[in-house]
Design a protein around this motif. Structure first.
Motif, PDB file in Angstrom:
ATOM      1  N   THR A   1     -28.849  -1.774  19.377  1.00  0.00           N
ATOM      2  CA  THR A   1     -28.878  -0.341  19.794  1.00  0.00           C
ATOM      3  C   THR A   1     -29.302   0.467  18.607  1.00  0.00           C
ATOM      4  OG1 THR A   1     -27.299  -0.787  21.228  1.00  0.00           O
ATOM      5  CG2 THR A   1     -27.390   1.453  20.350  1.00  0.00           C
ATOM      6  N   ARG A   2     -30.122   1.478  18.823  1.00  0.00           N
ATOM      7  CA  ARG A   2     -30.445   2.566  17.770  1.00  0.00           C
ATOM      8  C   ARG A   2     -29.485   3.148  17.566  1.00  0.00           C
ATOM      9  NH1 ARG A   2     -33.478   7.296  17.272  1.00  0.00           N
ATOM     10  NH2 ARG A   2     -33.369   7.786  19.601  1.00  0.00           N
ATOM     11  N   LEU A   3     -29.250   3.651  16.289  1.00  0.00           N
ATOM     12  CA  LEU A   3     -27.989   4.341  15.894  1.00  0.00           C
ATOM     13  C   LEU A   3     -28.517   5.804  15.588  1.00  0.00           C
ATOM     14  CD1 LEU A   3     -25.993   2.211  13.622  1.00  0.00           C
ATOM     15  CD2 LEU A   3     -25.693   2.490  15.869  1.00  0.00           C
TER      16      LEU A   3
ATOM     17  N   LEU B   1     -27.146   8.997  13.501  1.00  0.00           N
ATOM     18  CA  LEU B   1     -26.120   9.316  12.548  1.00  0.00           C
ATOM     19  C   LEU B   1     -25.089   8.264  12.411  1.00  0.00           C
ATOM     20  CD1 LEU B   1     -26.061  13.308  13.213  1.00  0.00           C
ATOM     21  CD2 LEU B   1     -27.376  12.160  11.413  1.00  0.00           C
ATOM     22  N   GLY B   2     -25.476   7.066  12.482  1.00  0.00           N
ATOM     23  CA  GLY B   2     -24.433   6.161  12.387  1.00  0.00           C
ATOM     24  C   GLY B   2     -23.656   5.465  13.521  1.00  0.00           C
ATOM     25  N   LEU B   3     -24.090   6.130  14.659  1.00  0.00           N
ATOM     26  CA  LEU B   3     -23.353   5.678  15.770  1.00  0.00           C
ATOM     27  C   LEU B   3     -24.272   5.359  17.154  1.00  0.00           C
ATOM     28  CD1 LEU B   3     -20.355   8.401  16.003  1.00  0.00           C
ATOM     29  CD2 LEU B   3     -19.854   5.999  15.612  1.00  0.00           C
ATOM     30  N   PRO B   4     -23.928   4.533  18.047  1.00  0.00           N
ATOM     31  CA  PRO B   4     -24.739   4.471  19.135  1.00  0.00           C
ATOM     32  C   PRO B   4     -24.884   5.754  20.084  1.00  0.00           C
ATOM     33  CG  PRO B   4     -22.935   2.810  19.334  1.00  0.00           C
ATOM     34  CD  PRO B   4     -22.643   3.780  18.224  1.00  0.00           C
TER      35      PRO B   4
ATOM     36  N   ARG C   1     -24.550   7.118  23.053  1.00  0.00           N
ATOM     37  CA  ARG C   1     -23.581   8.026  23.740  1.00  0.00           C
ATOM     38  C   ARG C   1     -22.242   8.331  23.108  1.00  0.00           C
ATOM     39  NH1 ARG C   1     -21.476   4.960  28.689  1.00  0.00           N
ATOM     40  NH2 ARG C   1     -21.299   3.081  27.569  1.00  0.00           N
ATOM     41  N   ALA C   2     -21.641   7.516  21.980  1.00  0.00           N
ATOM     42  CA  ALA C   2     -20.781   7.823  21.181  1.00  0.00           C
ATOM     43  C   ALA C   2     -21.215   8.619  20.258  1.00  0.00           C
ATOM     44  CB  ALA C   2     -20.324   6.652  20.140  1.00  0.00           C
TER      45      ALA C   2
ATOM     46  N   LEU D   1     -18.859  12.331  19.838  1.00  0.00           N
ATOM     47  CA  LEU D   1     -18.428  12.919  18.365  1.00  0.00           C
ATOM     48  C   LEU D   1     -19.061  14.059  17.822  1.00  0.00           C
ATOM     49  CD1 LEU D   1     -16.434  10.252  18.739  1.00  0.00           C
ATOM     50  CD2 LEU D   1     -16.911   9.808  16.315  1.00  0.00           C
ATOM     51  N   TYR D   2     -20.447  13.798  17.914  1.00  0.00           N
ATOM     52  CA  TYR D   2     -21.129  15.112  17.332  1.00  0.00           C
ATOM     53  C   TYR D   2     -21.353  16.168  18.170  1.00  0.00           C
ATOM     54  CZ  TYR D   2     -22.139  11.456  13.968  1.00  0.00           C
ATOM     55  OH  TYR D   2     -21.950  10.554  12.888  1.00  0.00           O
TER      56      TYR D   2
END
Lengths: 167, 506
Positions: A95-97, A99-102, A104-105, A109-110
């Protein structure tokens, strides 16, 4: 008028959430497939409506320039939750991240955890004197409090004095 | 914000032994500072207003740091990371609402409560409800609801204190409870909320610094957030899904309860009375939110960091999720940092106990007598006595009630939310709210929470998957509030005093 609309918004949003909960009692097993969507709309609806209710000022419930940041955050919450729900659950090692997250996450979060922080408290501070509180408001309330205190029975004033109240 | 659930982490008594000289020394130094602050505060506490609301005289920075400290409790450092390790990013829904709750509280409650304090010298949350509806019954009923919630919070935090103090000093959980409660009681009785505020400032500052440091250790050890995510995605992709291992409805339901329910948490709302200058509210939401982010970095960082270490084989799987923070600190950070965090957790539970002790004492000495038409003539003296009685009762309950104490601690957040949000947060902003609506919503929130949490605890009846008692009770109490207020709307206009009406309008 603004307050009435806001109260209607809180009531409507609460009813949407109530419907989602109710579906869990009626269907089996668990809530209906549409129930999370009621939360996607109902939670931001309730939050923004309560916010509007609290920020409305004066008898007419003026909101001034606050309406824009409030609607922006409401829209961001609904869009963020909606995207997290609608986008395919395809998180994997490749999965492309973002800012360090998948993706949907990262949206949650952001977009929901951090974006409102940049918008709302700043809007609150920038409009504080015009929309929330100013010296004249405080003086008006203090004067009314003093007038009321002067009219209190002797026994009540004794208790107030014992509590260390200046007024 | 998140005091309830995380205490369960400490209730299980699972902390590994921490009895190392440096950790013990730091903890002793920590307690010495707490004692010093309480001695200072006791000399400045002369009236009931000083005791319960710090004489309405706390500055912006002190109030902000103290409020952050009270909001997170020990949960942010122990239970939260363990929950993330266990269920993935779903656990973030307990803290994500912080992005909106502080400014929400500022708009909805801070100004109006601070102005009510200004106009009437109010000192408790039920005071505001009593003033809004001109109703001693509403004031007394909300006081009883707060007292019921506080019994659980106090007992669970007392037990948590025992667990942490035992882990640090090796004295046994029973003695840990009484030592922790003794220190807390001493500074609470002597210095009231003033001591609590400045202990919180000290503790909150250290917690924020420790949290940031631990977060950077996590990133450094895990190869940055990218490295941590890649490692987890290879083994357990659902962990980093937007709902973690929970269903979307369960996660969103938590967001609802923790966002809207925040407006009914007396330990947070009560602090609005304390600010010295109401105009300083301008920067309060921004500062508090930034402070919370710093303190909560550890919550997120250790949770995902330890998961990454475990799935990559660098750390053995944890025996229980709540070992996440102690294990990470003891294995991967300098012992001084571990000592600061553990002392901070002990101090955080003491701070939570102090805050609830103070609020509970105010209910007993002020709100219930007012509701009964017999206001006390010496609230300071009786406040100190009540504080002692509450502390001893909570300690006994924590030590001898077995699994019941965990049950008592579970429903505090939901109980406060369902009983206080409609009458207080909506009622202070809506002239259409009526006394009958307020009383009905408080009663329904109280009854529903107690009934269904009790039935669930004794395994008689549980709500279906996706429905929580706290969420359902909040929804029902809001609907009851609106419904009864609408039916009795002809009484609304006459039920508000002129000064309260002005406070509601500005």
């Amino acid at each position: 008028m603004t307050r009435s609309i806001a109260v209607a918004g809180v009531a409507l949003s609460t009813l949407m959430i109530a419907a989602a909960y109710a579906s869990a009692f009626l269907g089996a097993p668990g809530p209906a497939s549409w129930a999370p969507w009621m939360f996607v709309l109902g939670v931001p609806g309730a939050i923004v409506s309560v916010m509007v209710l609290g920020a409305a000022r004066g008898r007419r419930g003026a909101l001034g320039s606050l309406i824009a940041p409030m609607l922006l955050v409401g829209l961001a919450l609904a869009t963020g939750f909606g995207l997290a729900l609608a986008l395919p659950a395809n998180e994997s090692e490749s999965t492309r991240l973002v800012l360090g997250l998948p993706l949907r996450a990262a949206i949650i979060l952001y977009g929901i955890g951090l974006m409102p922080i940049v918008v709302l408290p700043v809007a609150y501070a920038l409009t504080f004197e015009t929309q929330t509180l100013n010296a004249a408001d405080i003086e008006r309330v203090r004067r009314l409090g003093a007038e009321r205190g002067a009219g209190l029975p002797e026994a009540t004033r004794h208790v107030a004095a014992h509590r260390g109240e200046a007024r | 914000m998140i005091g309830t659930g995380g205490i369960a982490a400490l209730l299980q008594g699972t902390l590994p032994p921490l009895t190392q000289p440096l950790i013990v020394a730091v903890a002793l130094a920590y307690f010495a500072v707490v004692v010093g602050i309480s001695v200072w505060a006791s000399r400045r506490t002369r009236t009931a207003s000083d005791f319960f609301v710090a004489g309405h005289g706390i500055g912006l920075v002190a109030l902000t740091v103290a409020s952050v400290s009270t909001s997170v409790s020990g949960f942010a450092f122990i239970g939260g990371p363990g929950l993330i390790y266990s269920v993935g990013l779903g656990a973030m829904y307990l803290i994500l609402p912080a992005s909106v709750t502080n400014v929400l509280g500022a708009w909805v409650l801070a100004k109006r409560m601070r102005l009510l304090g200004e106009a009437r010298g109010l000192i408790t949350v039920p005071d505001a409800i009593g003033a809004r509806y001109r109703s001693p019954l509403a004031q007394g009923l909300s006081g009883i609801a707060i007292l019921v919630g506080i019994v659980g919070y106090m007992a669970t935090n007392a037990l948590a204190m025992g667990v942490v103090i035992n882990a640090i000093f090796g004295v046994g959980i029973g003695w840990g409870i009484w030592i922790g409660m003794g220190i807390t009681l001493a500074y609470s009785v002597a210095g009231g909320i003033l001591a609590g505020i400045y202990v919180d400032v000290f503790q909150g500052t250290l917690m924020a610094a420790a949290s940031v440091l631990v977060f950077f250790y996590v990133l450094s050890i895990g190869g940055g957030l990218d490295g941590i995510s890649r490692t987890i995605l290879a083994a357990d992709p659902a962990f980093l899904g937007p709902w973690g291992k929970w269903t979307p409805m369960a996660a969103l339901s938590l967001f609802f309860v923790f966002a809207i329910g925040s407006l009914g948490q007396p330990q947070g709302v009560h602090k609005y009375y304390m600010l010295k200058d109401p105009m300083q509210l301008k920067w309060y939401p921004l500062l508090k939110t930034l402070g919370l982010i710093l303190v909560l970095l550890l919550y997120f960082g250790v949770g995902v960091g330890v998961k990454s270490l475990v799935v990559s084989g660098r750390l053995a799987p944890l025996a229980v999720p709540d070992d996440a923070t102690p294990t990470f600190l003891l294995r991967f950070t300098p012992v001084i940092l571990a000592a600061l965090v553990f002392s901070g957790v002990a101090a955080a539970t003491m701070s939570a106990v102090n805050s609830f002790m103070n609020i509970g004492a105010a209910v007993i000495t002020h709100d219930i007598p007012v509701a009964l038409g017999r206001p006390s003539r010496n609230e300071l003296r009786w406040g100190r006595v009540s504080t002692g009685v509450i502390a001893i009762s909570a300690s006994l309950l924590a030590q001898f009630s077995g699994s019941m104490v965990a049950f008592l601690g579970i429903f505090g957040w939901g109980l406060f939310g369902s009983t206080l949000v409609p009458a207080l947060a909506i009622g202070l902003n809506w002239e259409g709210a009526t006394r009958a609506g307020a009383i009905a919503s408080i009663a329904s929130g109280l009854a529903m929470t107690l009934l269904f949490e009790t039935l669930a605890f004794f395994k008689v009846y549980a709500f279906p998957t996706g429905v929580t008692v706290s969420g359902a009770a909040l929804v029902v109490s809001l609907l009851v509030f609106f419904g009864v207020s609408w039916v009795t709307r002809h009484t609304a206009a006459a039920g508000i005093d002129p000064d309260v009406r002005v406070v509601m309008e500005v």
